[in-house]
Design a protein around this motif. Sequence first.
Motif, PDB file in Angstrom:
ATOM      1  N   ASP A  40      -8.161   3.898  -3.484  1.00 37.70           N
ATOM      2  CA  ASP A  40      -8.886   2.964  -2.621  1.00 37.70           C
ATOM      3  C   ASP A  40      -8.576   1.505  -2.979  1.00 37.70           C
ATOM      4  OD1 ASP A  40     -10.643   2.369  -0.508  1.00 37.70           O
ATOM      5  OD2 ASP A  40     -12.292   1.996  -1.906  1.00 37.70           O
ATOM      6  N   SER A  41      -7.270   1.194  -3.161  1.00 36.41           N
ATOM      7  CA  SER A  41      -6.876  -0.155  -3.574  1.00 36.41           C
ATOM      8  C   SER A  41      -5.578  -0.560  -2.893  1.00 36.41           C
ATOM      9  CB  SER A  41      -6.705  -0.214  -5.094  1.00 36.41           C
ATOM     10  OG  SER A  41      -5.596   0.574  -5.494  1.00 36.41           O
ATOM     11  N   ALA A  42      -5.195  -1.793  -3.127  1.00 38.74           N
ATOM     12  CA  ALA A  42      -3.919  -2.325  -2.641  1.00 38.74           C
ATOM     13  C   ALA A  42      -3.469  -3.403  -3.613  1.00 38.74           C
ATOM     14  CB  ALA A  42      -4.069  -2.904  -1.242  1.00 38.74           C
ATOM     15  N   ALA A  43      -2.193  -3.709  -3.602  1.00 37.13           N
ATOM     16  CA  ALA A  43      -1.654  -4.774  -4.446  1.00 37.13           C
ATOM     17  C   ALA A  43      -1.396  -6.001  -3.580  1.00 37.13           C
ATOM     18  CB  ALA A  43      -0.360  -4.322  -5.114  1.00 37.13           C
ATOM     19  N   ILE A  73       0.846  -1.198   0.000  1.00 44.00           N
ATOM     20  CA  ILE A  73       0.000   0.000   0.000  1.00 44.00           C
ATOM     21  C   ILE A  73       0.879   1.244   0.000  1.00 44.00           C
ATOM     22  CG2 ILE A  73      -1.902   1.224   1.115  1.00 44.00           C
ATOM     23  CD1 ILE A  73      -2.570  -1.306   2.635  1.00 44.00           C
ATOM     24  N   GLY A  74       0.596   2.141  -0.918  1.00 41.23           N
ATOM     25  CA  GLY A  74       1.301   3.419  -0.984  1.00 41.23           C
ATOM     26  C   GLY A  74       0.296   4.553  -1.149  1.00 41.23           C
ATOM     27  N   PRO A  75       0.760   5.798  -1.234  1.00 39.71           N
ATOM     28  CA  PRO A  75      -0.147   6.948  -1.385  1.00 39.71           C
ATOM     29  C   PRO A  75      -1.057   6.836  -2.602  1.00 39.71           C
ATOM     30  CG  PRO A  75       2.039   7.694  -0.790  1.00 39.71           C
ATOM     31  CD  PRO A  75       2.162   6.241  -1.077  1.00 39.71           C
ATOM     32  N   ARG A  76      -0.527   6.388  -3.718  1.00 41.35           N
ATOM     33  CA  ARG A  76      -1.358   6.250  -4.919  1.00 41.35           C
ATOM     34  C   ARG A  76      -2.438   5.194  -4.722  1.00 41.35           C
ATOM     35  NH1 ARG A  76       1.859   5.271 -10.363  1.00 41.35           N
ATOM     36  NH2 ARG A  76       2.688   7.291  -9.661  1.00 41.35           N
ATOM     37  N   ASP A  77      -2.064   4.083  -4.067  1.00 38.89           N
ATOM     38  CA  ASP A  77      -3.056   3.036  -3.777  1.00 38.89           C
ATOM     39  C   ASP A  77      -4.172   3.596  -2.898  1.00 38.89           C
ATOM     40  OD1 ASP A  77      -1.526   0.738  -4.955  1.00 38.89           O
ATOM     41  OD2 ASP A  77      -0.113   1.302  -3.385  1.00 38.89           O
ATOM     42  N   LEU A  78      -3.773   4.356  -1.886  1.00 45.64           N
ATOM     43  CA  LEU A  78      -4.753   4.918  -0.968  1.00 45.64           C
ATOM     44  C   LEU A  78      -5.697   5.859  -1.695  1.00 45.64           C
ATOM     45  CD1 LEU A  78      -5.355   4.659   2.044  1.00 45.64           C
ATOM     46  CD2 LEU A  78      -3.985   6.703   2.432  1.00 45.64           C
ATOM     47  N   ARG A 131      -4.426  -6.258  -8.219  1.00 43.55           N
ATOM     48  CA  ARG A 131      -4.927  -5.112  -7.469  1.00 43.55           C
ATOM     49  C   ARG A 131      -6.367  -5.382  -7.053  1.00 43.55           C
ATOM     50  NH1 ARG A 131      -1.303  -1.418  -7.490  1.00 43.55           N
ATOM     51  NH2 ARG A 131      -2.647   0.013  -6.349  1.00 43.55           N
ATOM     52  N   VAL A 132      -6.672  -5.061  -5.790  1.00 44.04           N
ATOM     53  CA  VAL A 132      -8.021  -5.243  -5.262  1.00 44.04           C
ATOM     54  C   VAL A 132      -8.398  -4.007  -4.461  1.00 44.04           C
ATOM     55  CG1 VAL A 132      -7.801  -7.764  -5.158  1.00 44.04           C
ATOM     56  CG2 VAL A 132      -7.174  -6.384  -3.176  1.00 44.04           C
ATOM     57  N   THR A 133      -9.668  -3.849  -4.230  1.00 44.27           N
ATOM     58  CA  THR A 133     -10.117  -2.708  -3.438  1.00 44.27           C
ATOM     59  C   THR A 133      -9.738  -2.918  -1.972  1.00 44.27           C
ATOM     60  OG1 THR A 133     -12.282  -3.726  -3.084  1.00 44.27           O
ATOM     61  CG2 THR A 133     -12.048  -2.267  -4.986  1.00 44.27           C
ATOM     62  N   LEU A 134      -9.554  -1.817  -1.266  1.00 42.77           N
ATOM     63  CA  LEU A 134      -9.145  -1.908   0.138  1.00 42.77           C
ATOM     64  C   LEU A 134     -10.153  -2.673   0.991  1.00 42.77           C
ATOM     65  CD1 LEU A 134      -7.540   1.566   0.957  1.00 42.77           C
ATOM     66  CD2 LEU A 134      -6.434  -0.680   1.023  1.00 42.77           C
ATOM     67  N   ASP A 135     -11.422  -2.510   0.705  1.00 42.22           N
ATOM     68  CA  ASP A 135     -12.421  -3.181   1.538  1.00 42.22           C
ATOM     69  C   ASP A 135     -12.510  -4.686   1.267  1.00 42.22           C
ATOM     70  OD1 ASP A 135     -13.664  -3.184  -0.911  1.00 42.22           O
ATOM     71  OD2 ASP A 135     -15.467  -2.116  -0.265  1.00 42.22           O
TER      72      ASP A 135
END
Length: 468
Positions: A354-357, A346-351, A368-372
């Motif tokens: 609203d996603s994470a790798a 998770i980085g600033p762009r991911d945040l 890549r998937v959504t944070l939730d």
Amino acid sequence: MAPLTAQQDNFPQWYQDVLTKAKLAENGPSRGTMVIRPNGYALWERMQAEVDQRIKSAGAHNAYFPLFIPMSYFEREAEHVEGFSPELAVVTHGGGKELNESLAIRPTSETVIGEYMAKWIDSYRDLPLLLNQWANVVRWELRPRIFLRTTEFLWQEGHTAHSSEADARDYAVTILRDVYEDFMRNVLALPVIVGRKTPKERFAGAQNTMTCEGIMRDGKALQMGTSHELGQNFSRAFNIKYSPADGSPELCWTTSWGSSTRMVGGLIMGHGDDKGLVVPPALAPIQVAVVVVKDNDGAVTQVAKKLTQDLMARGLRAKLDDNLAQAFGWRATDWDLQGVPVRIEIGPRDLAEDSAAIFRRDTQSKERVTLDSVADQAQRLMTTIQADMLAAATARRDALITDCTTLDEVREVAQTGIARMPWASVGTAGEQELATSGVTVRCLQRRDGSLPEADDDPAAVAYLGRAY
């Protein structure tokens, strides 16, 4: 961080590189000893917990017996002392004086445990007596290799006494199948070959030895756990008798069985790749690493911390990596080395998106998937990765096995893999001939995967190869 030596270039050096760079273990101050570092010991602790649980489910109880064993104990069972004599470390002096009787430093405990079984068993009501101990043992090793062959290593050894040969045999098979094979397949994700040892490869003093043989990525075999039927040999030597409901006292039938830190070596060589360890989720001390790639104002770290807590609340072994003083690339390489099954980045762009790798260590794939949904996906991946790693290891193992019809073919195949041939076509003469080329019979198995019932079972098939 320097890259690892490629497996195909120099497999032994690759193994050594992994031990060093993944901070698993290193040589101890005395030849043949090892220092197990926290990363390596965490793997062993997980193995201990899983194996211990299965041993207790099989009805055995943990105990502890002395490290020092009087030499007279070994001398009571001639075949046993002859088999272990080259490996024994013996204490002759203590307290500045020569001892009245030399003491062997425990290479295995059949003798000392047999002595106490004889004291504790009186009648059939005391049977079966099912004991296990977690301990260290010493066997003087001429060619030591960390985790594979060391002068001192850690293990568990089980010892049992029964009222009948059939009961002892059934229990030895139960340990082989329900403890060792189950653990190795379903936790280590290693598809071991389960079979019977030939008389030449049998444990000293046993009437039957059964084994779980792992096939490593370089095509060599590794004996990862054994279970022995000892018949009445040790009962006769140590007078282990019981009184039946009627009649005169009778000798017990005994078993012994063990697995060791060698399994850590099996994990490394069975799954590892050119990036380091690959650890199955069921075993991994850390299943998910939540990595903060970069953070400008603390917002990313806060989200990553909450995600880590969520994963832990679900029962996953998760760890937050917010060490921003170290470059992300360096940290990612280190997580790869340790073989952590899943990495969430998770980085600033991911945040902002609203996603994470999510990175899978076994396939080195990223999505890549959504944070939730990231916690749900990480949890699902635990089952998926475990099954996929077993399937991949099974495919690698099967690709290394070749059916042969002549001993010359066996020798050729054994240079890079495992040969399979009817035991009747090999025989004791063929086994002796192949041994001069460093090729051994790893085990005998029937075509349907069942265990041969005798040394000369006509349906037995031999697995042959080089071994650690």
